[in-house]
Design an enzyme around this catalytic site. Structure first.
Site, PDB file in Angstrom:
ATOM      1  N   ASN A  71      61.485  61.892   4.231  1.00 43.81           N
ATOM      2  CA  ASN A  71      61.795  62.710   3.052  1.00 43.81           C
ATOM      3  C   ASN A  71      62.488  64.031   3.351  1.00 43.81           C
ATOM      4  O   ASN A  71      62.562  64.911   2.493  1.00 43.81           O
ATOM      5  CB  ASN A  71      60.511  62.945   2.256  1.00 43.81           C
ATOM      6  CG  ASN A  71      60.092  61.687   1.510  1.00 43.81           C
ATOM      7  OD1 ASN A  71      60.947  60.856   1.177  1.00 43.81           O
ATOM      8  ND2 ASN A  71      58.804  61.534   1.258  1.00 43.81           N
ATOM      9  N   THR A 204      53.170  59.669   7.936  1.00 43.72           N
ATOM     10  CA  THR A 204      53.488  58.439   7.197  1.00 43.72           C
ATOM     11  C   THR A 204      54.748  57.788   7.767  1.00 43.72           C
ATOM     12  O   THR A 204      54.813  56.576   7.939  1.00 43.72           O
ATOM     13  CB  THR A 204      53.720  58.756   5.704  1.00 43.72           C
ATOM     14  OG1 THR A 204      52.548  59.389   5.187  1.00 43.72           O
ATOM     15  CG2 THR A 204      53.995  57.501   4.905  1.00 43.72           C
ATOM     16  N   HIS A 255      49.884  66.923  11.508  1.00 37.58           N
ATOM     17  CA  HIS A 255      50.839  66.119  12.265  1.00 37.58           C
ATOM     18  C   HIS A 255      51.533  66.912  13.366  1.00 37.58           C
ATOM     19  O   HIS A 255      51.470  68.128  13.394  1.00 37.58           O
ATOM     20  CB  HIS A 255      51.930  65.573  11.329  1.00 37.58           C
ATOM     21  CG  HIS A 255      51.388  64.809  10.187  1.00 37.58           C
ATOM     22  ND1 HIS A 255      50.552  63.728  10.341  1.00 37.58           N
ATOM     23  CD2 HIS A 255      51.562  64.951   8.843  1.00 37.58           C
ATOM     24  CE1 HIS A 255      50.238  63.248   9.163  1.00 37.58           C
ATOM     25  NE2 HIS A 255      50.822  63.970   8.232  1.00 37.58           N
TER      26      HIS A 255
HETATM   27  N1  CTP Z   1      59.736  63.706   7.569  1.00 38.41           N
HETATM   28  C1  CTP Z   1      60.551  64.298   8.540  1.00 38.41           C
HETATM   29  N2  CTP Z   1      61.078  65.539   8.331  1.00 38.41           N
HETATM   30  C2  CTP Z   1      60.810  66.217   7.201  1.00 38.41           C
HETATM   31  C3  CTP Z   1      59.982  65.641   6.210  1.00 38.41           C
HETATM   32  C4  CTP Z   1      59.465  64.380   6.433  1.00 38.41           C
HETATM   33  O1  CTP Z   1      60.787  63.700   9.592  1.00 38.41           O
HETATM   34  N3  CTP Z   1      61.364  67.422   7.011  1.00 38.41           N
HETATM   35  C5  CTP Z   1      59.228  62.336   7.783  1.00 38.41           C
HETATM   36  C6  CTP Z   1      57.801  62.315   8.347  1.00 38.41           C
HETATM   37  O2  CTP Z   1      57.661  61.214   9.212  1.00 38.41           O
HETATM   38  C7  CTP Z   1      56.967  62.108   7.088  1.00 38.41           C
HETATM   39  C8  CTP Z   1      57.859  61.228   6.248  1.00 38.41           C
HETATM   40  O3  CTP Z   1      59.184  61.672   6.530  1.00 38.41           O
HETATM   41  O4  CTP Z   1      55.723  61.474   7.323  1.00 38.41           O
HETATM   42  C9  CTP Z   1      57.573  61.312   4.770  1.00 38.41           C
HETATM   43  O5  CTP Z   1      57.658  62.652   4.370  1.00 38.41           O
HETATM   44  P1  CTP Z   1      56.548  63.363   3.482  1.00 38.41           P
HETATM   45  O6  CTP Z   1      56.349  62.592   2.246  1.00 38.41           O
HETATM   46  O7  CTP Z   1      56.912  64.771   3.374  1.00 38.41           O
HETATM   47  O8  CTP Z   1      55.247  63.271   4.387  1.00 38.41           O
HETATM   48  P2  CTP Z   1      54.093  64.374   4.358  1.00 38.41           P
HETATM   49  O9  CTP Z   1      53.410  64.317   3.036  1.00 38.41           O
HETATM   50  O10 CTP Z   1      54.587  65.695   4.777  1.00 38.41           O
HETATM   51  O11 CTP Z   1      53.160  63.921   5.480  1.00 38.41           O
HETATM   52  P3  CTP Z   1      52.277  62.617   5.558  1.00 38.41           P
HETATM   53  O12 CTP Z   1      52.801  61.948   6.757  1.00 38.41           O
HETATM   54  O13 CTP Z   1      50.907  63.184   5.722  1.00 38.41           O
HETATM   55  O14 CTP Z   1      52.424  61.784   4.315  1.00 38.41           O
END
Ligand code: CTP
Length: 281
Positions: A71, A204, A255
Protein backbone atom coordinates in the site's frame (compact mmCIF):
# COMPACT_ATOMS: atom_id res chain seq x y z
CA UNK A 1 20.58 -19.33 0.89
CA UNK A 2 17.84 -18.14 -1.40
CA UNK A 3 18.09 -20.54 -4.30
CA UNK A 4 15.96 -23.23 -2.78
CA UNK A 5 13.94 -20.65 -0.94
CA UNK A 6 10.53 -21.74 -2.18
CA UNK A 7 11.07 -25.37 -1.31
CA UNK A 8 12.30 -24.25 2.11
CA UNK A 9 9.15 -22.27 2.76
CA UNK A 10 7.13 -25.45 2.22
CA UNK A 11 8.95 -27.02 5.12
CA UNK A 12 7.62 -24.35 7.43
CA UNK A 13 4.04 -23.94 6.33
CA UNK A 14 1.34 -25.66 4.39
CA UNK A 15 0.07 -22.57 2.63
CA UNK A 16 -3.04 -24.23 1.23
CA UNK A 17 -4.11 -25.25 4.69
CA UNK A 18 -2.72 -22.39 6.77
CA UNK A 19 -4.28 -19.69 4.63
CA UNK A 20 -7.58 -20.37 6.44
CA UNK A 21 -9.13 -22.46 9.13
CA UNK A 22 -12.11 -24.46 7.86
CA UNK A 23 -15.53 -25.19 9.28
CA UNK A 24 -14.57 -28.57 10.64
CA UNK A 25 -11.76 -26.98 12.71
CA UNK A 26 -14.23 -25.56 15.23
CA UNK A 27 -17.79 -25.67 16.41
CA UNK A 28 -19.77 -22.64 17.55
CA UNK A 29 -19.00 -21.87 21.18
CA UNK A 30 -15.43 -23.13 21.03
CA UNK A 31 -12.98 -20.95 22.91
CA UNK A 32 -9.58 -20.27 21.37
CA UNK A 33 -6.52 -18.37 22.52
CA UNK A 34 -5.33 -15.41 20.48
CA UNK A 35 -2.20 -16.24 18.54
CA UNK A 36 -0.14 -13.27 19.77
CA UNK A 37 -1.89 -12.83 23.10
CA UNK A 38 -2.21 -16.32 24.54
CA UNK A 39 -3.76 -15.21 27.83
CA UNK A 40 -6.80 -13.84 26.11
CA UNK A 41 -9.54 -15.84 24.48
CA UNK A 42 -12.14 -15.57 21.76
CA UNK A 43 -15.43 -17.42 21.38
CA UNK A 44 -16.23 -18.84 17.99
CA UNK A 45 -19.64 -17.31 17.36
CA UNK A 46 -22.39 -18.80 15.26
CA UNK A 47 -21.85 -16.13 12.58
CA UNK A 48 -18.11 -16.62 12.46
CA UNK A 49 -18.56 -20.36 12.23
CA UNK A 50 -21.07 -20.04 9.42
CA UNK A 51 -18.55 -17.97 7.42
CA UNK A 52 -15.65 -20.38 7.78
CA UNK A 53 -14.97 -22.04 4.42
CA UNK A 54 -15.70 -25.75 4.01
CA UNK A 55 -12.33 -26.24 2.31
CA UNK A 56 -9.33 -24.00 1.81
CA UNK A 57 -10.20 -21.19 -0.61
CA UNK A 58 -6.79 -21.78 -2.21
CA UNK A 59 -7.15 -25.52 -2.61
CA UNK A 60 -5.58 -26.68 -5.87
CA UNK A 61 -5.27 -23.13 -7.18
CA UNK A 62 -2.15 -22.43 -9.22
CA UNK A 63 -1.29 -19.39 -11.30
CA UNK A 64 1.40 -18.50 -13.73
CA UNK A 65 1.78 -14.91 -12.61
CA UNK A 66 0.60 -13.16 -9.46
CA UNK A 67 0.76 -9.60 -8.21
CA UNK A 68 1.09 -8.81 -4.53
CA UNK A 69 0.16 -5.17 -4.08
CA UNK A 70 1.44 -3.35 -0.99
CA UNK A 71 0.00 0.00 0.00
CA UNK A 72 2.92 2.41 -0.28
CA UNK A 73 2.45 5.86 -1.78
CA UNK A 74 5.19 4.90 -4.24
CA UNK A 75 2.33 3.64 -6.42
CA UNK A 76 1.01 7.17 -6.98
CA UNK A 77 1.88 8.29 -10.48
CA UNK A 78 3.32 4.87 -11.32
CA UNK A 79 0.83 4.07 -14.06
CA UNK A 80 1.06 0.40 -12.96
CA UNK A 81 -2.69 -0.28 -12.95
CA UNK A 82 -2.85 -2.07 -16.30
CA UNK A 83 0.20 -4.18 -15.58
CA UNK A 84 -1.08 -5.18 -12.15
CA UNK A 85 -4.45 -6.18 -13.58
CA UNK A 86 -2.78 -8.26 -16.29
CA UNK A 87 -1.59 -10.83 -13.74
CA UNK A 88 -3.55 -14.04 -13.33
CA UNK A 89 -4.11 -13.51 -9.62
CA UNK A 90 -3.96 -10.22 -7.74
CA UNK A 91 -3.50 -10.04 -3.98
CA UNK A 92 -4.15 -6.77 -2.13
CA UNK A 93 -3.83 -5.66 1.46
CA UNK A 94 -6.15 -4.12 4.02
CA UNK A 95 -9.10 -3.42 1.78
CA UNK A 96 -7.22 -0.58 0.13
CA UNK A 97 -9.42 1.48 -2.19
CA UNK A 98 -8.83 0.96 -5.90
CA UNK A 99 -11.41 2.67 -8.09
CA UNK A 100 -10.14 6.23 -7.55
CA UNK A 101 -6.55 5.06 -8.11
CA UNK A 102 -7.14 2.56 -10.91
CA UNK A 103 -4.53 4.02 -13.28
CA UNK A 104 -1.80 3.45 -10.71
CA UNK A 105 -2.99 0.38 -8.80
CA UNK A 106 -5.50 -1.40 -11.05
CA UNK A 107 -8.77 -2.84 -9.79
CA UNK A 108 -8.52 -6.62 -10.06
CA UNK A 109 -8.65 -8.09 -6.55
CA UNK A 110 -8.76 -11.85 -6.31
CA UNK A 111 -7.58 -11.97 -2.73
CA UNK A 112 -7.75 -9.10 -0.30
CA UNK A 113 -6.76 -8.92 3.34
CA UNK A 114 -8.52 -6.94 6.03
CA UNK A 115 -7.08 -6.36 9.49
CA UNK A 116 -9.99 -5.80 11.91
CA UNK A 117 -8.56 -2.31 12.59
CA UNK A 118 -9.61 -1.26 9.09
CA UNK A 119 -13.19 -0.93 10.36
CA UNK A 120 -12.09 1.87 12.65
CA UNK A 121 -9.51 3.40 10.36
CA UNK A 122 -11.39 3.53 7.08
CA UNK A 123 -15.04 2.98 7.91
CA UNK A 124 -15.64 5.19 10.95
CA UNK A 125 -16.01 2.21 13.29
CA UNK A 126 -19.38 1.58 11.56
CA UNK A 127 -20.81 4.32 13.75
CA UNK A 128 -23.45 5.36 11.30
CA UNK A 129 -25.41 3.91 8.43
CA UNK A 130 -23.31 5.63 5.76
CA UNK A 131 -20.10 4.02 7.10
CA UNK A 132 -21.77 0.63 6.96
CA UNK A 133 -23.15 1.29 3.49
CA UNK A 134 -19.70 2.32 2.26
CA UNK A 135 -18.26 -0.92 3.60
CA UNK A 136 -21.00 -3.06 2.08
CA UNK A 137 -20.47 -1.29 -1.23
CA UNK A 138 -16.71 -1.94 -1.08
CA UNK A 139 -17.27 -5.64 -0.41
CA UNK A 140 -19.95 -5.95 -3.06
CA UNK A 141 -17.29 -4.97 -5.63
CA UNK A 142 -15.27 -8.02 -4.67
CA UNK A 143 -17.73 -10.67 -5.87
CA UNK A 144 -16.13 -14.06 -5.47
CA UNK A 145 -12.77 -12.80 -4.23
CA UNK A 146 -11.25 -14.14 -1.05
CA UNK A 147 -11.61 -11.72 1.87
CA UNK A 148 -8.90 -12.71 4.36
CA UNK A 149 -9.49 -11.54 7.93
CA UNK A 150 -6.83 -12.19 10.59
CA UNK A 151 -9.40 -12.59 13.35
CA UNK A 152 -7.35 -14.65 15.78
CA UNK A 153 -4.15 -12.61 16.07
CA UNK A 154 -4.67 -10.14 18.90
CA UNK A 155 -7.52 -9.16 21.14
CA UNK A 156 -9.15 -5.85 20.41
CA UNK A 157 -10.77 -6.38 17.05
CA UNK A 158 -13.36 -8.99 17.99
CA UNK A 159 -16.37 -6.72 17.86
CA UNK A 160 -15.22 -5.37 14.50
CA UNK A 161 -14.90 -8.89 13.14
CA UNK A 162 -18.39 -9.70 14.45
CA UNK A 163 -19.86 -6.60 12.80
CA UNK A 164 -18.14 -7.42 9.53
CA UNK A 165 -19.44 -10.98 9.65
CA UNK A 166 -22.95 -9.78 10.44
CA UNK A 167 -22.92 -7.33 7.51
CA UNK A 168 -21.69 -10.00 5.11
CA UNK A 169 -24.47 -12.36 6.18
CA UNK A 170 -27.21 -9.74 6.29
CA UNK A 171 -26.38 -8.40 2.84
CA UNK A 172 -25.71 -11.87 1.42
CA UNK A 173 -22.37 -10.67 0.06
CA UNK A 174 -20.63 -13.17 -2.18
CA UNK A 175 -17.09 -12.69 -0.89
CA UNK A 176 -15.33 -15.86 0.14
CA UNK A 177 -14.28 -15.27 3.71
CA UNK A 178 -11.07 -16.79 5.03
CA UNK A 179 -9.50 -16.58 8.49
CA UNK A 180 -5.80 -17.48 8.78
CA UNK A 181 -4.85 -20.51 10.81
CA UNK A 182 -3.53 -20.17 14.33
CA UNK A 183 -0.07 -21.26 13.23
CA UNK A 184 0.40 -19.22 10.06
CA UNK A 185 2.14 -16.21 11.52
CA UNK A 186 4.52 -18.31 13.62
CA UNK A 187 5.33 -20.52 10.65
CA UNK A 188 6.08 -17.55 8.40
CA UNK A 189 8.14 -15.83 11.07
CA UNK A 190 9.95 -19.10 11.74
CA UNK A 191 10.89 -19.41 8.10
CA UNK A 192 12.41 -15.93 7.85
CA UNK A 193 14.13 -16.05 11.24
CA UNK A 194 15.67 -19.42 10.38
CA UNK A 195 17.03 -17.76 7.26
CA UNK A 196 18.60 -15.07 9.43
CA UNK A 197 16.12 -12.35 8.57
CA UNK A 198 15.35 -11.00 12.04
CA UNK A 199 11.84 -9.70 11.43
CA UNK A 200 9.46 -9.04 14.29
CA UNK A 201 5.90 -9.82 13.28
CA UNK A 202 5.73 -10.33 9.50
CA UNK A 203 3.83 -7.53 7.80
CA UNK A 204 0.73 -8.39 5.80
CA UNK A 205 2.72 -7.81 2.60
CA UNK A 206 5.44 -10.26 3.62
CA UNK A 207 2.82 -12.79 4.72
CA UNK A 208 1.16 -12.52 1.31
CA UNK A 209 4.43 -12.92 -0.55
CA UNK A 210 5.29 -15.98 1.54
CA UNK A 211 1.89 -17.58 0.87
CA UNK A 212 2.07 -16.71 -2.82
CA UNK A 213 5.24 -18.77 -3.26
CA UNK A 214 2.97 -21.81 -2.99
CA UNK A 215 0.41 -20.74 -5.57
CA UNK A 216 2.26 -18.66 -8.13
CA UNK A 217 5.05 -19.44 -10.58
CA UNK A 218 6.03 -15.78 -10.94
CA UNK A 219 5.48 -13.24 -8.20
CA UNK A 220 5.46 -9.51 -8.94
CA UNK A 221 5.43 -7.06 -6.05
CA UNK A 222 4.14 -3.49 -6.31
CA UNK A 223 3.60 -0.85 -3.63
CA UNK A 224 6.40 -2.06 -1.36
CA UNK A 225 8.41 1.00 -0.33
CA UNK A 226 8.55 1.59 3.42
CA UNK A 227 10.55 4.80 3.16
CA UNK A 228 9.45 8.42 3.35
CA UNK A 229 11.42 9.45 0.26
CA UNK A 230 11.95 7.94 -3.17
CA UNK A 231 15.38 7.49 -4.77
CA UNK A 232 15.24 11.07 -6.07
CA UNK A 233 14.47 12.51 -2.62
CA UNK A 234 10.78 13.19 -3.29
CA UNK A 235 8.37 12.61 -0.41
CA UNK A 236 6.46 9.32 -0.54
CA UNK A 237 3.21 8.83 1.38
CA UNK A 238 2.99 5.83 3.70
CA UNK A 239 -0.27 4.79 2.02
CA UNK A 240 -1.28 5.75 -1.48
CA UNK A 241 -4.82 6.44 -0.31
CA UNK A 242 -4.78 8.11 3.14
CA UNK A 243 -2.75 10.32 5.45
CA UNK A 244 -1.36 7.68 7.79
CA UNK A 245 2.22 8.41 8.86
CA UNK A 246 5.36 6.29 8.94
CA UNK A 247 4.82 4.48 12.21
CA UNK A 248 7.25 1.62 11.69
CA UNK A 249 10.31 3.75 12.30
CA UNK A 250 9.45 3.61 15.95
CA UNK A 251 11.03 0.63 17.68
CA UNK A 252 7.65 -0.06 19.28
CA UNK A 253 6.03 -0.76 15.89
CA UNK A 254 5.11 -4.39 15.24
CA UNK A 255 7.06 -4.77 12.00
CA UNK A 256 10.51 -4.33 10.49
CA UNK A 257 9.41 -3.22 7.08
CA UNK A 258 12.73 -1.74 5.95
CA UNK A 259 14.43 -5.06 6.77
CA UNK A 260 11.66 -6.95 4.99
CA UNK A 261 12.15 -4.68 1.99
CA UNK A 262 15.89 -5.28 1.95
CA UNK A 263 15.23 -9.01 1.92
CA UNK A 264 12.67 -8.79 -0.86
CA UNK A 265 15.09 -6.67 -2.84
CA UNK A 266 17.76 -9.33 -2.43
CA UNK A 267 15.31 -11.93 -3.73
CA UNK A 268 14.57 -9.61 -6.65
CA UNK A 269 18.27 -9.41 -7.47
CA UNK A 270 18.45 -13.20 -7.41
CA UNK A 271 15.49 -13.46 -9.76
CA UNK A 272 13.18 -15.13 -7.23
CA UNK A 273 10.59 -12.37 -7.54
CA UNK A 274 10.07 -9.09 -9.36
CA UNK A 275 9.88 -5.93 -7.30
CA UNK A 276 8.58 -2.84 -9.08
CA UNK A 277 9.27 0.44 -7.30
CA UNK A 278 9.26 2.81 -10.24
CA UNK A 279 6.94 3.57 -13.10
CA UNK A 280 5.44 0.86 -15.29
CA UNK A 281 5.93 1.12 -19.06
N1 CTP B 1 4.02 -1.60 2.63
C1 CTP B 1 5.28 -1.12 2.25
N2 CTP B 1 5.56 0.21 2.32
C2 CTP B 1 4.65 1.08 2.77
C3 CTP B 1 3.37 0.62 3.18
C4 CTP B 1 3.10 -0.73 3.09
O1 CTP B 1 6.14 -1.91 1.85
N3 CTP B 1 4.95 2.39 2.81
C5 CTP B 1 3.71 -3.03 2.48
C6 CTP B 1 3.90 -3.82 3.79
O2 CTP B 1 4.35 -5.11 3.49
C7 CTP B 1 2.48 -3.87 4.34
C8 CTP B 1 1.65 -3.96 3.08
O3 CTP B 1 2.34 -3.16 2.13
O4 CTP B 1 2.23 -4.98 5.18
C9 CTP B 1 0.23 -3.47 3.26
O5 CTP B 1 0.27 -2.16 3.76
P1 CTP B 1 -0.60 -1.68 5.00
O6 CTP B 1 -2.02 -1.96 4.73
O7 CTP B 1 -0.21 -0.30 5.30
O8 CTP B 1 -0.09 -2.60 6.18
P2 CTP B 1 -0.05 -2.11 7.70
O9 CTP B 1 -1.46 -1.95 8.18
O10 CTP B 1 0.83 -0.95 7.89
O11 CTP B 1 0.65 -3.26 8.42
P3 CTP B 1 0.14 -4.74 8.62
O12 CTP B 1 1.18 -5.53 7.95
O13 CTP B 1 0.14 -4.87 10.11
O14 CTP B 1 -1.22 -4.94 8.02
Amino acid sequence: MFFSHRKDILRFLDAERDVSVVKSSFKPGDVIHYVLDRRRTLNISQNLHSLLPEVSPMKSRRFQTCAVVGNSGILLGSGCGKEIDSHDFVIRCNLAPVVEFAADVGTKSDFITMNPSVVQRAFGGFRNESDRAKFVHRLSMLNDSVLWIPAFMVKGGEKHVEWVNALILKNKLRVRTAYPSLRLIHAVRGYWITNKVQIKRPSTGLLMYTLATRFCDEIHLYGFWPFPKDVYGNLVKYHYYDELKYKYFSKAGPHRMPLEFKTLNLLHNKGALKLTTGKCE
